[in-house]
Design a protein around this motif. Structure first.
Motif, PDB file in Angstrom:
ATOM      1  N   ALA A 170       0.838  -1.209   0.000  1.00 33.91           N
ATOM      2  CA  ALA A 170       0.000   0.000   0.000  1.00 33.91           C
ATOM      3  C   ALA A 170       0.872   1.257   0.000  1.00 33.91           C
ATOM      4  CB  ALA A 170      -0.923  -0.020   1.219  1.00 33.91           C
ATOM      5  N   GLU A 171       1.995   1.193   0.767  1.00 36.85           N
ATOM      6  CA  GLU A 171       2.904   2.337   0.811  1.00 36.85           C
ATOM      7  C   GLU A 171       3.557   2.567  -0.557  1.00 36.85           C
ATOM      8  OE1 GLU A 171       5.305   2.700   4.474  1.00 36.85           O
ATOM      9  OE2 GLU A 171       6.967   3.070   3.104  1.00 36.85           O
ATOM     10  N   ASN A 172       3.968   1.473  -1.191  1.00 35.38           N
ATOM     11  CA  ASN A 172       4.607   1.573  -2.507  1.00 35.38           C
ATOM     12  C   ASN A 172       3.671   2.146  -3.559  1.00 35.38           C
ATOM     13  OD1 ASN A 172       7.269   0.868  -2.250  1.00 35.38           O
ATOM     14  ND2 ASN A 172       6.878  -1.322  -2.351  1.00 35.38           N
ATOM     15  N   GLY A 174       1.792   4.496  -3.226  1.00 38.60           N
ATOM     16  CA  GLY A 174       1.780   5.953  -3.130  1.00 38.60           C
ATOM     17  C   GLY A 174       2.963   6.597  -3.834  1.00 38.60           C
ATOM     18  N   PHE A 175       3.871   5.739  -4.351  1.00 32.81           N
ATOM     19  CA  PHE A 175       5.052   6.266  -5.059  1.00 32.81           C
ATOM     20  C   PHE A 175       4.903   6.112  -6.563  1.00 32.81           C
ATOM     21  CE2 PHE A 175       6.619   5.941  -0.856  1.00 32.81           C
ATOM     22  CZ  PHE A 175       7.762   6.711  -0.760  1.00 32.81           C
ATOM     23  N   VAL A 176       5.440   7.090  -7.287  1.00 32.84           N
ATOM     24  CA  VAL A 176       5.408   6.960  -8.752  1.00 32.84           C
ATOM     25  C   VAL A 176       6.840   6.832  -9.247  1.00 32.84           C
ATOM     26  CG1 VAL A 176       3.244   8.178  -9.123  1.00 32.84           C
ATOM     27  CG2 VAL A 176       5.399   9.466  -9.062  1.00 32.84           C
TER      28      VAL A 176
END
Lengths: 176, 72
Positions: A170-172, A174-176
């Motif tokens: 889920a945290e990943n 949020g990264f592009v």
């Protein structure tokens, strides 16, 4: 065949198996418990050490039935979670927080069920031998129960790992 | 220490290089939707890999795209 399609295919079969068991298992225990209440003498087969004529009161039979019903609850809870987990896997949803929580719940419930598989026969023996000339208190731990405990513990640990993996995923996202 | 937040200035660099978002998204290999989220600052972070691809495509430095500004 890819791992995902294999997972989906097997999960579809396991879904029906878990669903059927989650319905049938409580019914079997209910029938068994009901038979014990209506025919208390039949319960003596659970404790071969007791003499054949040992009296079994309705209260004792009710207690044994109650213990059996309580003991099956964690297994049914685990099966209900398995049904949800396999439904998600079947739909191709693999790494999610919901599935991780389901695996953790299954592990915890199976651990409880494994513990009950040790405690319930002990309690049944004690209850049924209460009015016998000699009361019976014995704890049996065989390799099957040990294996069950270890497998349930492993599943609980995997559940924690999956919760962590789902959080990282889920945290990943949020990264592009 | 004063709190700062990172602001994405990608729009400015795109305008300077006269490049459309769609073209940049295609060149760096991310979706237009993700690029739009990045431009609006609605992401938790940016991977070094993405930042390097943007810098290469726009011929700029990370500091041209990201700016630390005081909060409040």
């Amino acid at each position: 065949m890819s791992d995902l399609s294999r997972l989906q295919r097997l999960s579809a079969q396991l879904y029906w198996g878990a669903l059927a068991l989650s319905v049938v298992l409580p019914l079997i225990v209910l029938v068994y418990a009901g038979r014990g209440v209506t025919e208390p003498a039949s319960l003596l087969s659970l404790v071969p050490e007791l003499p054949a004529g040992t009296p079994v009161s309705p209260a004792q039979a009710g207690l044994v039935a109650g213990v059996s019903l309580v003991a099956v609850l964690p297994l049914v809870a685990a099966l209900r979670r398995m049904v949800r987990l396999f439904a998600n896997y079947r739909a191709g949803e693999v790494l999610s927080a919901e599935n991780a929580e389901a695996i953790l719940g299954i592990g915890r419930n199976l651990s409880l069920a494994a513990l009950f598989s040790v405690l319930v026969p002990t309690l049944e023996r004690l209850i049924l031998s209460w009015h016998a000339p000699r009361r019976v208190l014995s704890i049996a731990l065989d390799d099957g129960t040990l294996g069950f405990l270890i497998a349930a513990g492993l599943l609980t640990v995997i559940g924690w790992a999956m919760v962590e993996a789902a959080r990282v995923k889920a945290e990943n996202e949020g990264f592009v | 220490m004063p709190a700062v937040q990172i602001v994405v200035r990608l729009d400015v660099m795109l305008a300077r290089r006269k490049m459309r978002s769609r073209e940049l998204a295609e060149r760096i290999g991310i979706t237009e939707q993700n690029l739009s989220l990045l431009k609006s600052g609605k992401v938790k972070g940016i991977r070094f890999e993405t930042l390097a691809a943007i810098c290469a495509a726009l011929d700029c430095q990370p500091g041209d795209i990201l700016e630390a500004v005081a909060e409040g």
